[in-house]
Scaffold this motif. Structure first.
Motif, PDB file in Angstrom:
ATOM      1  N   PRO A 145     -12.186 -24.224 -14.618  1.00 59.39           N
ATOM      2  CA  PRO A 145     -12.927 -25.350 -14.040  1.00 59.39           C
ATOM      3  C   PRO A 145     -12.312 -26.696 -14.414  1.00 59.39           C
ATOM      4  O   PRO A 145     -11.503 -26.793 -15.352  1.00 59.39           O
ATOM      5  CB  PRO A 145     -14.327 -25.196 -14.642  1.00 59.39           C
ATOM      6  N   PRO A 146     -12.688 -27.758 -13.692  1.00 57.55           N
ATOM      7  CA  PRO A 146     -12.119 -29.086 -13.940  1.00 57.55           C
ATOM      8  C   PRO A 146     -12.297 -29.548 -15.382  1.00 57.55           C
ATOM      9  O   PRO A 146     -13.316 -29.274 -16.017  1.00 57.55           O
ATOM     10  CB  PRO A 146     -12.909 -29.984 -12.978  1.00 57.55           C
ATOM     11  N   SER A 147     -11.273 -30.248 -15.874  1.00 57.11           N
ATOM     12  CA  SER A 147     -11.286 -30.793 -17.231  1.00 57.11           C
ATOM     13  C   SER A 147     -10.632 -32.169 -17.208  1.00 57.11           C
ATOM     14  O   SER A 147     -10.023 -32.582 -16.221  1.00 57.11           O
ATOM     15  CB  SER A 147     -10.520 -29.887 -18.202  1.00 57.11           C
ATOM     16  N   GLY A 148     -10.719 -32.862 -18.335  1.00 58.15           N
ATOM     17  CA  GLY A 148     -10.030 -34.135 -18.490  1.00 58.15           C
ATOM     18  C   GLY A 148     -10.968 -35.325 -18.549  1.00 58.15           C
ATOM     19  O   GLY A 148     -12.111 -35.276 -18.082  1.00 58.15           O
ATOM     20  N   ILE A 149     -10.484 -36.408 -19.145  1.00 55.99           N
ATOM     21  CA  ILE A 149     -11.284 -37.616 -19.361  1.00 55.99           C
ATOM     22  C   ILE A 149     -10.652 -38.838 -18.710  1.00 55.99           C
ATOM     23  O   ILE A 149     -11.018 -39.964 -19.011  1.00 55.99           O
ATOM     24  CB  ILE A 149     -11.496 -37.866 -20.868  1.00 55.99           C
ATOM     25  N   PHE A 150      -9.685 -38.609 -17.789  1.00 58.67           N
ATOM     26  CA  PHE A 150      -8.989 -39.705 -17.123  1.00 58.67           C
ATOM     27  C   PHE A 150      -9.820 -40.146 -15.918  1.00 58.67           C
ATOM     28  O   PHE A 150      -9.463 -39.922 -14.772  1.00 58.67           O
ATOM     29  CB  PHE A 150      -7.597 -39.224 -16.696  1.00 58.67           C
ATOM     30  N   SER A 151     -10.953 -40.765 -16.200  1.00 58.42           N
ATOM     31  CA  SER A 151     -11.883 -41.121 -15.135  1.00 58.42           C
ATOM     32  C   SER A 151     -12.636 -42.386 -15.522  1.00 58.42           C
ATOM     33  O   SER A 151     -13.042 -42.544 -16.679  1.00 58.42           O
ATOM     34  CB  SER A 151     -12.881 -39.983 -14.892  1.00 58.42           C
ATOM     35  N   PRO A 152     -12.827 -43.306 -14.569  1.00 65.16           N
ATOM     36  CA  PRO A 152     -13.572 -44.533 -14.879  1.00 65.16           C
ATOM     37  C   PRO A 152     -14.995 -44.221 -15.333  1.00 65.16           C
ATOM     38  O   PRO A 152     -15.666 -43.362 -14.758  1.00 65.16           O
ATOM     39  CB  PRO A 152     -13.578 -45.292 -13.556  1.00 65.16           C
ATOM     40  N   LYS A 153     -15.429 -44.926 -16.354  1.00 63.43           N
ATOM     41  CA  LYS A 153     -16.820 -44.828 -16.790  1.00 63.43           C
ATOM     42  C   LYS A 153     -17.662 -45.911 -16.133  1.00 63.43           C
ATOM     43  O   LYS A 153     -18.841 -45.727 -15.883  1.00 63.43           O
ATOM     44  CB  LYS A 153     -16.890 -44.955 -18.317  1.00 63.43           C
ATOM     45  N   ASP A 154     -17.038 -47.059 -15.868  1.00 60.56           N
ATOM     46  CA  ASP A 154     -17.734 -48.185 -15.253  1.00 60.56           C
ATOM     47  C   ASP A 154     -17.119 -48.452 -13.886  1.00 60.56           C
ATOM     48  O   ASP A 154     -16.083 -49.098 -13.767  1.00 60.56           O
ATOM     49  CB  ASP A 154     -17.619 -49.426 -16.145  1.00 60.56           C
ATOM     50  N   TRP A 155     -17.769 -47.966 -12.839  1.00 57.46           N
ATOM     51  CA  TRP A 155     -17.230 -48.108 -11.499  1.00 57.46           C
ATOM     52  C   TRP A 155     -17.456 -49.492 -10.918  1.00 57.46           C
ATOM     53  O   TRP A 155     -17.003 -49.789  -9.813  1.00 57.46           O
ATOM     54  CB  TRP A 155     -17.828 -47.047 -10.580  1.00 57.46           C
ATOM     55  N   SER A 156     -18.159 -50.345 -11.638  1.00 54.47           N
ATOM     56  CA  SER A 156     -18.327 -51.719 -11.154  1.00 54.47           C
ATOM     57  C   SER A 156     -17.124 -52.589 -11.505  1.00 54.47           C
ATOM     58  O   SER A 156     -16.965 -53.684 -10.968  1.00 54.47           O
ATOM     59  CB  SER A 156     -19.597 -52.338 -11.746  1.00 54.47           C
ATOM     60  N   ALA A 157     -16.270 -52.095 -12.410  1.00 54.25           N
ATOM     61  CA  ALA A 157     -15.101 -52.863 -12.829  1.00 54.25           C
ATOM     62  C   ALA A 157     -14.003 -52.789 -11.776  1.00 54.25           C
ATOM     63  O   ALA A 157     -13.763 -51.738 -11.166  1.00 54.25           O
ATOM     64  CB  ALA A 157     -14.573 -52.329 -14.159  1.00 54.25           C
ATOM     65  N   ASP A 158     -13.308 -53.900 -11.561  1.00 50.10           N
ATOM     66  CA  ASP A 158     -12.145 -53.891 -10.673  1.00 50.10           C
ATOM     67  C   ASP A 158     -11.040 -53.061 -11.323  1.00 50.10           C
ATOM     68  O   ASP A 158     -10.854 -53.098 -12.551  1.00 50.10           O
ATOM     69  CB  ASP A 158     -11.651 -55.318 -10.424  1.00 50.10           C
TER      70      ASP A 158
END
Length: 362
Positions: free
Chosen positions: A99-112
């Motif tokens: 299954p999908p793994s990893g932490i390379f993802s925005p936590k705050d999608w309001s940020a440019d």
């Protein structure tokens, strides 16, 4: 070992460039929950091997959540797995997948978002771009470096997205055949106009190092600098699946040299108390034994903690050390800045002292 791997059927194989293909999987309804992902994550694929039964490789998901699960694989020189996948996979074939793994993802999608991609590093970046544009309102700037025009993966898709969102998405293509390799000074000059944005970078190691150096020179804080780093996995995170058992039977007469044992471990003399925050829940145990890896300890307690390679070669199992001390037996992915932030690899962390330990899965 219960690794929760699944056999997924290949729905389609799409040629993106002469040396890169997107592999589209069908995910059965009864396992859809296991394959829910966040933008920027990756899958671990079991690629058939005549000698070992399989080799494990990580490939980023290029589609946003809600669309068919897809990874994009670019051939690498002398790369067994990437070439096998491009040469052999056809619709109707099956692949064993974690299954999908990893932490390379925005936590705050309001940020440019200021995004950097080099070559096939566009794969997780593409998922982030499409999610940001479809579900959020932030602005996105993408610096995309490639060898030449023919090697640009997703060229048409990016052009369509930029045309559909002219006020929110800007794509800057950098071609080595025209401009040479981007220097730290050039990258810094480009990024200076976006010094308050949040950056994500994926690509070849020299490219990522140049981007990181350029952003640090501009005083981008660590919490706004994110990089994805992959190392070819040397172990088998899939356990004793049928492919491996068949290979072991074939190779039963082959003797493998044992690796040299490490020096006697240094650590506590008895069990340690550990507190774990995972998926909004808190777990407390007082019997974490010396020399036992955190991931293995949690699995023995029936807790499904994230992982992929189990070898310290990816970041899927990363935890943040809040208090206490742990020692990592192996680490090929976390850099000193990550360690300074308290990040540790759960699959390689053992108690270092008798003090209680508290960790949080991000």
């Amino acid at each position: 070992m219960d690794t929760d791997s699944y056999l997924l059927e290949v729905r389609d194989v799409v040629a993106e460039t002469a040396d890169a293909s997107s592999i589209v999987f069908d995910v059965p309804v009864d396992v859809a929950g296991a394959f829910a992902s966040t933008p920027g994550q990756f899958l671990t694929l079991a690629v058939p091997s005549a000698r070992t039964g399989l080799v494990a490789r990580c490939y980023s998901i290029s589609t946003p959540p809600g669309e068919p699960l897809t990874v994009t694989v670019k051939r690498t020189p002398d790369g067994y797995a990437s070439n096998w996948l491009n040469d052999n996979l056809r619709p109707g074939d099956t692949v064993r997948v974690l299954p999908p793994s990893g932490i390379f993802s925005p936590k705050d999608w309001s940020a440019d978002l200021l995004l950097f991609a080099g070559g096939s590093g566009i794969t997780p970046i593409m998922s982030i771009v499409r999610t940001a544009l479809a579900e959020h309102s932030a602005r996105v700037v993408l610096f995309y470096a490639n060898r030449d025009e023919t090697s640009v993966i997703f060229a048409s898709a990016l052009a369509e997205l930029a045309a559909a969102h002219p006020d929110r998405l800007q794509v800057i293509h950098w071609l080595e055949s025209v401009q040479g390799l981007p220097s730290e000074a050039q990258l810094g000059g480009f990024a200076a106009a976006y010094s308050t944005w949040t950056s994500f970078c994926c690509g070849p190691a020299p490219f990522m190092k140049a981007v990181s150096t350029a952003l640090r020179a501009l005083d981008f804080p660590r919490e706004r600098r994110h990089q994805e780093k992959f190392v070819s996995l040397g172990g088998n995170p899939f356990g004793d699946v049928e492919e491996v058992l068949a290979a072991q039977a074939t190779l039963a007469s082959v003797d493998d040299a044992d690796e040299a044992e490490d020096a006697a471990p240094v650590g506590p003399s008895g069990p340690v108390k550990v507190e774990i925050e995972l998926d909004g829940e808190e777990h407390v145990f007082d019997d974490w034994q010396p020399g036992t890896k955190l991931l293995e300890f949690l699995e023995s307690k029936g807790i499904k903690a994230p992982y992929s390679c189990r070898e310290g070669e990816c970041s899927a199992c990363a935890v943040r050390l809040i208090s206490g001390e742990v020692r990592m037996l192996h680490n090929d992915v976390l850099e000193q800045e990550d360690l300074d932030e308290g990040l540790r690899l759960g699959c390689q962390s053992v108690p270092a002292t008798e003090d209680p330990v508290k960790v949080s899965y991000r």
